[in-house]
Write a protein that holds these residues in place. Structure first.
Motif, short mmCIF file in Angstrom:
data_model
loop_
_atom_site.label_atom_id
_atom_site.label_comp_id
_atom_site.label_asym_id
_atom_site.label_seq_id
_atom_site.Cartn_x
_atom_site.Cartn_y
_atom_site.Cartn_z
N ASP A 12 34.35 -27.91 9.15
CA ASP A 12 35.72 -28.07 10.27
C ASP A 12 37.18 -27.18 10.67
O ASP A 12 37.90 -28.94 10.06
CB ASP A 12 35.46 -29.55 11.65
CG ASP A 12 36.18 -29.46 12.05
OD1 ASP A 12 36.48 -28.77 12.81
OD2 ASP A 12 36.11 -31.02 13.71
N THR A 13 37.57 -26.38 10.90
CA THR A 13 38.78 -26.25 10.36
C THR A 13 39.12 -26.39 11.70
O THR A 13 39.47 -25.60 13.08
CB THR A 13 39.04 -24.56 10.47
OG1 THR A 13 40.53 -24.12 9.80
CG2 THR A 13 37.90 -24.08 10.93
N SER A 14 40.09 -27.38 12.57
CA SER A 14 40.50 -27.70 13.86
C SER A 14 41.93 -27.71 13.67
O SER A 14 42.51 -27.14 13.20
CB SER A 14 40.49 -29.12 13.88
OG SER A 14 40.90 -30.14 12.82
N VAL A 20 35.84 -31.32 5.13
CA VAL A 20 34.66 -30.44 5.00
C VAL A 20 33.35 -32.07 4.33
O VAL A 20 33.41 -32.50 3.46
CB VAL A 20 34.47 -30.52 4.00
CG1 VAL A 20 33.84 -30.07 2.93
CG2 VAL A 20 35.98 -29.69 3.50
N ARG A 21 32.14 -31.14 5.07
CA ARG A 21 31.33 -32.29 5.20
C ARG A 21 30.01 -32.23 4.20
O ARG A 21 29.53 -30.90 4.74
CB ARG A 21 30.81 -32.86 6.61
CG ARG A 21 30.02 -34.05 6.47
CD ARG A 21 29.46 -34.19 7.94
NE ARG A 21 29.13 -35.43 8.50
CZ ARG A 21 27.48 -36.31 7.94
NH1 ARG A 21 26.71 -34.98 7.70
NH2 ARG A 21 26.93 -37.47 8.77
N ALA A 67 24.15 -25.27 -1.40
CA ALA A 67 23.35 -24.18 -1.67
C ALA A 67 23.25 -23.71 -0.47
O ALA A 67 22.88 -22.68 0.09
CB ALA A 67 22.04 -24.89 -1.16
N ALA A 68 24.51 -24.04 0.89
CA ALA A 68 24.74 -23.36 1.88
C ALA A 68 26.03 -23.88 2.67
O ALA A 68 25.94 -24.86 2.91
CB ALA A 68 23.68 -23.33 3.10
N LEU A 69 26.26 -23.62 3.44
CA LEU A 69 27.57 -23.59 4.33
C LEU A 69 28.18 -23.17 5.35
O LEU A 69 28.12 -21.88 5.27
CB LEU A 69 28.91 -23.80 2.53
CG LEU A 69 30.67 -23.86 3.65
CD1 LEU A 69 31.16 -23.99 2.24
CD2 LEU A 69 31.27 -22.41 4.65
N SER A 70 28.59 -23.89 6.43
CA SER A 70 28.63 -22.75 7.40
C SER A 70 30.32 -23.62 8.35
O SER A 70 30.84 -24.49 7.49
CB SER A 70 28.02 -22.95 8.72
OG SER A 70 26.71 -22.58 7.78
N VAL A 71 31.07 -22.68 8.61
CA VAL A 71 32.56 -23.18 8.74
C VAL A 71 32.42 -23.40 10.82
O VAL A 71 31.60 -22.44 11.19
CB VAL A 71 33.70 -22.45 8.57
CG1 VAL A 71 35.23 -22.64 9.54
CG2 VAL A 71 33.35 -22.17 7.09
N GLY A 72 32.71 -24.13 11.24
CA GLY A 72 33.25 -24.24 12.51
C GLY A 72 34.60 -24.33 12.45
O GLY A 72 35.76 -25.09 11.55
N GLY A 284 32.66 -21.46 17.32
CA GLY A 284 32.87 -22.47 17.76
C GLY A 284 33.74 -23.83 17.97
O GLY A 284 32.03 -24.28 17.64
N ASP A 285 34.13 -24.77 17.90
CA ASP A 285 34.10 -25.88 17.63
C ASP A 285 33.65 -26.55 18.86
O ASP A 285 32.13 -27.81 17.90
CB ASP A 285 35.72 -26.38 17.70
CG ASP A 285 36.33 -26.31 18.42
OD1 ASP A 285 36.12 -25.80 19.72
OD2 ASP A 285 37.59 -26.29 18.60
N ASN A 286 33.42 -26.14 20.04
CA ASN A 286 32.59 -26.71 21.24
C ASN A 286 31.15 -26.75 20.82
O ASN A 286 30.39 -27.47 21.26
CB ASN A 286 33.34 -26.36 22.55
CG ASN A 286 34.30 -26.84 22.33
OD1 ASN A 286 34.17 -28.20 22.74
ND2 ASN A 286 35.52 -26.17 23.34
N ALA A 287 30.90 -25.00 20.34
CA ALA A 287 29.12 -25.35 20.17
C ALA A 287 28.72 -25.95 18.64
O ALA A 287 27.78 -26.29 19.12
CB ALA A 287 29.12 -23.54 19.58
N MET A 288 29.69 -26.02 18.11
CA MET A 288 29.05 -26.66 16.83
C MET A 288 28.88 -27.88 16.94
O MET A 288 28.37 -28.90 16.51
CB MET A 288 30.21 -26.43 15.90
CG MET A 288 29.95 -25.14 14.85
SD MET A 288 28.54 -25.03 14.38
CE MET A 288 28.66 -23.65 13.38
#
Length: 525
Positions: A12-14, A20-21, A67-72, A284-288
């Motif tokens: 979560d890059t707010s 980072v979770r 094993a996998a990573l996504s950025v919000g 985007g943060d709201n969607a995430m």
């Protein structure tokens, strides 16, 4: 078969920080988490995001086992890159309002074009005055309608395209250097994949071709149509003013919700995982946040932070000709009609400061007053307002007399005003025909006992309060798990991670709450 957990990471890059979770891919359970602050301000060098990401990762001992990573990430932030892949200027964030004038210009220009086109279709009589200027209000209203139907949302200073126009008008030398435009989560994903500035333009352009984004974040740019999943380069050209060719500017490839954006640089993540770390599309943060809450059609979240956001998941796009509701995309392949207020938790913060109380004491004072606070009403537009659109307004207390001006009534009026602003958002979303069957209350403001207990009455329906958690990071991690699953099975569904509900408040005293809301509406106009 190995019994070891498969781990995924959500970033979560707010505006305020990078979180980072690391989660268990099967259950969503928290494994470890790191947090690092971002600098204050409305314009930031993206390098600060990279530094914060590195610090947060270091806190948790790295991501070699992920094993996998996504950025919000925070939406709308404008990141401009030159042909070497270098950042041209500090990123203008969503809360940078310098492009308010450019937003109005773009609305008027599209409105004038639409009306002029209609005028040509209805050819005027030879003796008529064809030079009579159109009514400015009609032009503005038509411009809003044109933008809404082109990209799902009207323009305010937050939207990326207005910031591009500001740069073209005020920093043309920077505009002429633009080779690519991306958003905060796009840029961070690109860096995690191992890309960055290059020594030559040839290598830089090659690296820029690997930029990716998703529907949710792209839908907040003002130059992407979430209904057709297509960029509107004709609209981007209006912002660039000919400084560069909009057709040649590199825009991130839009990845599907469960799609794969690439593989992380082993130095960043997945070093000890066979095949490396899969990168999800991000969002985007709201969607995430809605994805982290496992929201579906009919669910609406009200998030009470500095600002207030009412976001609904809908299977169909929503078009609000008034511009009050943003027709964004969500992170599941559906849509995210969203209404936002500038003032939310800051309302009760101001009340505590005014009365010199703690949050708990403030709530107790509010409970001691009657609904409607004996006629005392706060119109809480402390920094102007976005829903309804009152950019130059200020806050005011109304209906006071010698008998009702008490600490209890003032506290009650502040809490009721906060809830009434969110009822405004809810009504705007509902007016578009969006189903509203379940209401989730999240964010720092949801911790207030007064907000939770009075919420169902004023909002007019049962309210569920999920356990306080980092739902943007959870949503990103859940998406990463989905992308990982589709890497071996293209038809894989998103993992069903449980969402813990702390409390459910039933819809009681709804008629009383309706009177409070009508009292508020009569004062706010």
């Amino acid at each position: 078969m190995s019994s070891e957990k498969v781990l995924v990471a959500g970033v979560d890059t707010s505006t305020q920080s990078c979180k980072v979770r690391v989660s268990d891919a099967a259950t969503g359970a928290l494994v470890r988490m790191g947090v690092a602050k971002h600098p204050d301000g409305t314009s930031v060098n993206p390098q600060a995001w990279w530094d914060a990401y590195q610090e947060a990762v270091a806190q948790i001992g790295g991501l070699d086992d992920v094993a996998a990573l996504s950025v919000g990430g925070q939406q709308h932030g404008m990141v401009l890159l030159d042909d070497h892949g270098r950042v041209i200027r500090d990123a203008l964030l969503w809360n940078d309002t310098r492009s308010a004038e450019q937003a109005e210009k773009l609305i008027v220009e599209l409105g004038e074009e639409a009306l002029a086109t209609e005028g040509k279709a209805d050819e005027a009589p030879a003796d008529s005055d064809t030079n009579t200027p159109a009514d400015p209000d009609a032009v503005h209203a038509r411009g809003i309608r044109e933008w809404v139907h082109a990209v799902g949302t009207s323009l305010i200073a937050s939207i990326t395209i207005t910031k591009v126009r500001w740069v073209a008008e005020n920093e043309p030398e920077n505009a002429r250097r633009i080779a690519a435009i991306c958003l905060p989560h796009d840029w961070l994903t690109w860096r995690i994949a191992g890309y960055g500035p290059q020594a030559s333009a040839e290598e830089g352009l090659k690296a820029l071709s690997h930029l990716t984004t998703d529907r949710s974040d792209a839908s907040g740019t003002g130059y992407f149509d979430p209904a057709t999943n297509q960029y509107r380069r004709d609209l981007l050209a209006k912002a660039l003013l000919g400084t560069v060719d909009a057709q040649k500017v590199i825009l991130p490839e839009v990845i599907s919700p469960a799609g794969i954006a690439g593989t992380a640089d082993p130095a960043q993540a997945g070093k000890n995982v066979e095949g490396g770390c899969v990168l999800g599309a991000g969002g985007g943060d709201n969607a995430m946040a809605s994805f982290g809450l496992s929201m579906g059609a009919g669910d609406v979240s009200i998030s009470l932070g500095t600002s207030g956001v009412a976001a609904a998941v809908s299977p169909t796009p929503a078009y609000d000709d008034t511009g009050a509701v943003n027709g964004f995309a969500d992170a599941s392949g559906q849509f995210l009609p969203l209404a936002c207020t500038i003032n939310a938790s800051r309302i009760t913060n101001a009340g505590c400061q005014m009365l010199g109380t703690s949050f708990d004491e403030f709530a107790e004072l509010a409970f001691q007053a009657q609904p409607g606070a004996q006629g005392v009403t706060l119109v809480p537009f402390f920094d102007g307002e976005r829903t309804p659109n009152r950019p130059t307004a200020s806050a005011r207390l109304e209906g006071m007399n010698l008998a009702n001006t008490t600490r209890e009534n003032i506290a009650r009026a502040f809490v009721e005003a906060l809830l009434c602003t969110q009822r405004d958002c809810l009504e705007d979303v509902r007016a578009l025909g969006v189903p509203v069957r379940r209401l989730l209350l999240i964010g720092g403001g949801a911790r207030s006992a007064a907000v939770r207990k009075l919420g169902p009455s004023i909002l007019g329906m049962e309210v569920s309060v999920p356990h306080t958690d980092e739902y943007v990071a959870i949503g990103a991690a859940r998406q990463a798990a989905w992308a990982l699953a589709t890497s071996s099975d293209p038809k894989a569904q998103a993992p069903a991670w449980p969402v813990e509900i702390d409390e459910v408040y039933p819809a009681t005293d709804v008629e009383v709450g309706e009177k409070v809301y009508r009292q508020y509406v009569s004062h706010r106009g």
